[in-house]
Design a protein around this motif. Sequence first.
Motif, PDB file in Angstrom:
ATOM      1  N   PHE A  87       0.125  -5.758   7.095  1.00  0.00           N
ATOM      2  CA  PHE A  87       0.545  -4.357   7.155  1.00  0.00           C
ATOM      3  C   PHE A  87      -0.492  -3.396   6.589  1.00  0.00           C
ATOM      4  CE2 PHE A  87       2.322  -6.193   3.243  1.00  0.00           C
ATOM      5  CZ  PHE A  87       1.813  -5.323   2.291  1.00  0.00           C
ATOM      6  N   ALA A  88      -1.595  -3.924   6.050  1.00  0.00           N
ATOM      7  CA  ALA A  88      -2.579  -3.060   5.405  1.00  0.00           C
ATOM      8  C   ALA A  88      -3.975  -3.361   5.922  1.00  0.00           C
ATOM      9  CB  ALA A  88      -2.541  -3.259   3.890  1.00  0.00           C
ATOM     10  N   GLY A  89      -4.721  -2.314   6.215  1.00  0.00           N
ATOM     11  CA  GLY A  89      -6.086  -2.490   6.678  1.00  0.00           C
ATOM     12  C   GLY A  89      -7.001  -2.994   5.585  1.00  0.00           C
ATOM     13  N   ARG A  90      -6.551  -2.836   4.370  1.00  0.00           N
ATOM     14  CA  ARG A  90      -7.418  -3.175   3.251  1.00  0.00           C
ATOM     15  C   ARG A  90      -6.569  -3.550   2.043  1.00  0.00           C
ATOM     16  NH1 ARG A  90     -12.494   0.647   1.407  1.00  0.00           N
ATOM     17  NH2 ARG A  90     -13.146  -0.673  -0.299  1.00  0.00           N
ATOM     18  N   GLY A  91      -6.939  -4.630   1.380  1.00  0.00           N
ATOM     19  CA  GLY A  91      -6.243  -5.042   0.164  1.00  0.00           C
ATOM     20  C   GLY A  91      -7.247  -5.408  -0.906  1.00  0.00           C
ATOM     21  N   GLU A  92      -6.959  -5.013  -2.139  1.00  0.00           N
ATOM     22  CA  GLU A  92      -7.905  -5.282  -3.231  1.00  0.00           C
ATOM     23  C   GLU A  92      -7.159  -5.523  -4.530  1.00  0.00           C
ATOM     24  OE1 GLU A  92     -10.397  -1.810  -3.346  1.00  0.00           O
ATOM     25  OE2 GLU A  92     -11.514  -2.412  -1.554  1.00  0.00           O
ATOM     26  N   VAL A  93      -7.857  -6.148  -5.463  1.00  0.00           N
ATOM     27  CA  VAL A  93      -7.322  -6.304  -6.811  1.00  0.00           C
ATOM     28  C   VAL A  93      -7.883  -5.161  -7.655  1.00  0.00           C
ATOM     29  CG1 VAL A  93      -7.057  -7.854  -8.784  1.00  0.00           C
ATOM     30  CG2 VAL A  93      -7.360  -8.805  -6.477  1.00  0.00           C
ATOM     31  N   HIS A  94      -6.986  -4.399  -8.260  1.00  0.00           N
ATOM     32  CA  HIS A  94      -7.398  -3.188  -8.984  1.00  0.00           C
ATOM     33  C   HIS A  94      -6.938  -3.203 -10.431  1.00  0.00           C
ATOM     34  CE1 HIS A  94      -8.074  -0.017  -5.562  1.00  0.00           C
ATOM     35  NE2 HIS A  94      -8.812  -1.082  -5.401  1.00  0.00           N
ATOM     36  N   GLU A  95      -7.584  -2.369 -11.191  1.00  0.00           N
ATOM     37  CA  GLU A  95      -7.127  -2.099 -12.548  1.00  0.00           C
ATOM     38  C   GLU A  95      -6.945  -0.602 -12.694  1.00  0.00           C
ATOM     39  OE1 GLU A  95      -9.967  -2.828 -15.682  1.00  0.00           O
ATOM     40  OE2 GLU A  95      -8.379  -2.930 -17.166  1.00  0.00           O
ATOM     41  N   TYR A 127      -3.113  -3.725 -14.180  1.00  0.00           N
ATOM     42  CA  TYR A 127      -3.598  -4.468 -13.017  1.00  0.00           C
ATOM     43  C   TYR A 127      -2.603  -4.351 -11.878  1.00  0.00           C
ATOM     44  CZ  TYR A 127      -6.576  -6.774 -16.488  1.00  0.00           C
ATOM     45  OH  TYR A 127      -7.466  -7.027 -17.479  1.00  0.00           O
ATOM     46  N   HIS A 128      -3.103  -4.246 -10.668  1.00  0.00           N
ATOM     47  CA  HIS A 128      -2.211  -4.221  -9.519  1.00  0.00           C
ATOM     48  C   HIS A 128      -2.951  -4.685  -8.275  1.00  0.00           C
ATOM     49  CE1 HIS A 128      -4.101  -0.211  -9.719  1.00  0.00           C
ATOM     50  NE2 HIS A 128      -4.076  -0.227  -8.410  1.00  0.00           N
ATOM     51  N   LEU A 129      -2.171  -5.052  -7.291  1.00  0.00           N
ATOM     52  CA  LEU A 129      -2.725  -5.280  -5.964  1.00  0.00           C
ATOM     53  C   LEU A 129      -2.630  -3.949  -5.253  1.00  0.00           C
ATOM     54  CD1 LEU A 129      -0.789  -8.579  -5.168  1.00  0.00           C
ATOM     55  CD2 LEU A 129      -3.075  -8.342  -6.176  1.00  0.00           C
ATOM     56  N   MET A 130      -3.707  -3.566  -4.617  1.00  0.00           N
ATOM     57  CA  MET A 130      -3.738  -2.253  -3.978  1.00  0.00           C
ATOM     58  C   MET A 130      -3.860  -2.458  -2.468  1.00  0.00           C
ATOM     59  SD  MET A 130      -4.235   1.067  -4.800  1.00  0.00           S
ATOM     60  CE  MET A 130      -4.889   2.525  -3.984  1.00  0.00           C
ATOM     61  N   PHE A 131      -2.855  -1.971  -1.750  1.00  0.00           N
ATOM     62  CA  PHE A 131      -2.900  -2.017  -0.290  1.00  0.00           C
ATOM     63  C   PHE A 131      -3.237  -0.629   0.224  1.00  0.00           C
ATOM     64  CE2 PHE A 131       0.136  -5.498  -1.309  1.00  0.00           C
ATOM     65  CZ  PHE A 131      -0.622  -6.546  -0.809  1.00  0.00           C
ATOM     66  N   MET A 132      -4.247  -0.574   1.080  1.00  0.00           N
ATOM     67  CA  MET A 132      -4.680   0.710   1.631  1.00  0.00           C
ATOM     68  C   MET A 132      -4.631   0.649   3.157  1.00  0.00           C
ATOM     69  SD  MET A 132      -7.838   1.516  -0.970  1.00  0.00           S
ATOM     70  CE  MET A 132      -8.301  -0.169  -1.309  1.00  0.00           C
ATOM     71  N   LYS A 133      -4.773   1.806   3.778  1.00  0.00           N
ATOM     72  CA  LYS A 133      -4.664   1.897   5.236  1.00  0.00           C
ATOM     73  C   LYS A 133      -3.391   1.201   5.720  1.00  0.00           C
ATOM     74  CE  LYS A 133      -9.705   1.926   6.006  1.00  0.00           C
ATOM     75  NZ  LYS A 133      -9.865   3.384   5.855  1.00  0.00           N
ATOM     76  N   LEU A 134      -2.278   1.619   5.167  1.00  0.00           N
ATOM     77  CA  LEU A 134      -1.002   1.005   5.534  1.00  0.00           C
ATOM     78  C   LEU A 134      -0.664   1.321   6.992  1.00  0.00           C
ATOM     79  CD1 LEU A 134       1.351   1.746   2.492  1.00  0.00           C
ATOM     80  CD2 LEU A 134      -0.057  -0.281   2.918  1.00  0.00           C
ATOM     81  N   ASP A 135      -0.191   0.287   7.706  1.00  0.00           N
ATOM     82  CA  ASP A 135       0.277   0.478   9.077  1.00  0.00           C
ATOM     83  C   ASP A 135       1.743   0.883   9.120  1.00  0.00           C
ATOM     84  OD1 ASP A 135      -2.165  -0.274  10.056  1.00  0.00           O
ATOM     85  OD2 ASP A 135      -1.610  -2.390  10.245  1.00  0.00           O
ATOM     86  N   GLN A 136       2.427   0.681   8.028  1.00  0.00           N
ATOM     87  CA  GLN A 136       3.860   0.965   8.009  1.00  0.00           C
ATOM     88  C   GLN A 136       4.250   1.422   6.607  1.00  0.00           C
ATOM     89  OE1 GLN A 136       4.539  -3.420   8.685  1.00  0.00           O
ATOM     90  NE2 GLN A 136       6.124  -3.134   7.139  1.00  0.00           N
ATOM     91  N   ALA A 137       5.354   2.166   6.554  1.00  0.00           N
ATOM     92  CA  ALA A 137       5.872   2.583   5.257  1.00  0.00           C
ATOM     93  C   ALA A 137       6.469   1.362   4.548  1.00  0.00           C
ATOM     94  CB  ALA A 137       6.935   3.650   5.447  1.00  0.00           C
ATOM     95  N   MET A 138       6.406   1.354   3.234  1.00  0.00           N
ATOM     96  CA  MET A 138       7.072   0.317   2.457  1.00  0.00           C
ATOM     97  C   MET A 138       8.482   0.837   2.151  1.00  0.00           C
ATOM     98  SD  MET A 138       4.816  -2.139   1.929  1.00  0.00           S
ATOM     99  CE  MET A 138       4.264  -1.849   3.609  1.00  0.00           C
ATOM    100  N   VAL A 139       9.469   0.187   2.780  1.00  0.00           N
ATOM    101  CA  VAL A 139      10.838   0.686   2.716  1.00  0.00           C
ATOM    102  C   VAL A 139      11.653  -0.149   1.734  1.00  0.00           C
ATOM    103  CG1 VAL A 139      12.927   1.164   4.047  1.00  0.00           C
ATOM    104  CG2 VAL A 139      10.672   1.460   5.097  1.00  0.00           C
ATOM    105  N   GLU A 140      12.252   0.525   0.796  1.00  0.00           N
ATOM    106  CA  GLU A 140      13.019  -0.157  -0.237  1.00  0.00           C
ATOM    107  C   GLU A 140      14.052  -1.095   0.376  1.00  0.00           C
ATOM    108  OE1 GLU A 140      14.943   2.473  -2.957  1.00  0.00           O
ATOM    109  OE2 GLU A 140      15.562   0.829  -4.268  1.00  0.00           O
ATOM    110  N   GLY A 141      14.151  -2.294  -0.171  1.00  0.00           N
ATOM    111  CA  GLY A 141      15.112  -3.264   0.313  1.00  0.00           C
ATOM    112  C   GLY A 141      14.520  -4.254   1.312  1.00  0.00           C
TER     113      GLY A 141
END
Lengths: 176, 195
Positions: A87-95, A127-141
């Motif tokens: 769902f993401a064009g780009r994923g990274e490990v961030h601080e 620390y977090h995983l960072m998803f960028m260039k999302l193709d879709q909204a992250m919908v609760e549930g």
Amino acid sequence: MNVFSLFAVATALIVGASFASAGDVQHGNKHDAHDETAMDHVQHGDLVLTGAYVRATLPNQPVAGAFLTIENTGTEDEMLVGVSADFAGRGEVHEMKMVDDTMQMRKLDAGLVIPAGETVTLEPGGYHLMFMKLDQAMVEGETVNATLEFENTGPVTTSFNVEGKVAKRGEHDHGS
Amino acid sequence: MSGRTLRLAIWGLVAVNVVALAWVMVISPRMTANAAGKIGHGEYTLAATDGTAFTETSLSQAPSLVFFGFTHCPDVCPTTLGDILTWQEALPEARDMNIYFVTVDPTRDTGDILKDYVGWVDGVRGVTGSEEETQKALEAFGVYAARVDLGDGDYTMDHSASVFLFDKDGNYSDRIRYQEDFDTAVGQLKALLGT
Ligand SMILES: [Cu+2]
């Protein structure tokens, strides 16, 4: 007073002053809500992944932060070196860090060490995983899958619960 | 290294230390103190998502909250918006405040994008404009923001994460820090609103 002691004193004062100003932003209640819901438990070699969730996105928010706890039950240090998802064009490990009231976010180029016998928590404000260039909204549930890449143990795909926009106090979702 | 060079090097370090110390102990706090009286004031003209202009006079219509962020923000900005929602729920009077979310990334955050983004919390107006006017506004508020490249054309923004509180006359009165304790924050708002 000789030159060396003057230098030492000046340095100590500067270091002390810097710490004093940095210290007062390290407060607040970091982690009130998330412990109850995400109970998924994934064993991957010596690693145990728990509580994986991604934060629901706001309208037009093209990035999302994701969090989990990683326990290393082995005797060798492990390194989380990357993350990817359909769902993401780009994923990274961030601080993320607060430095004097300023939010700073950086990619961990070398990865995140999970020391042998220890547990590392990825959580809001750190620390977090960072998803960028999302193709879709992250919908609760809903639930999404992402693949974590570990240096020694290799990749593992795990599911992330999408949790509320109001991260700190859980049940205040507003609909939209 | 000769003795003389070493001595010079040491004195050089001492001089650097003294300047740094003066900065930390004296100059920097004084700058902050000077700025505190007029935070938010200056010449800038941005556009709010309700169609109004955002200038220093926007601050003197009613008690107001102003904070800074951007939509490509994974955590701090959504958290702050969520916090504002919980403050409004705890303190109904807070709904009568003017609340402004000023983007530090006006290139990507157009009015249309911001409108839906902040629209999630009632009463919050997004604020955007040209790079130049945004920069003037950041200076007026004493807010730090800097672009940090992530490669491949992507970037993130370091930015100040506090919420600034202004009284009904547009005078800066307080700030709520990021991840401030809920009761403390509500107490600060009550003090601002005189309730
Ligand atoms: Cu990030």
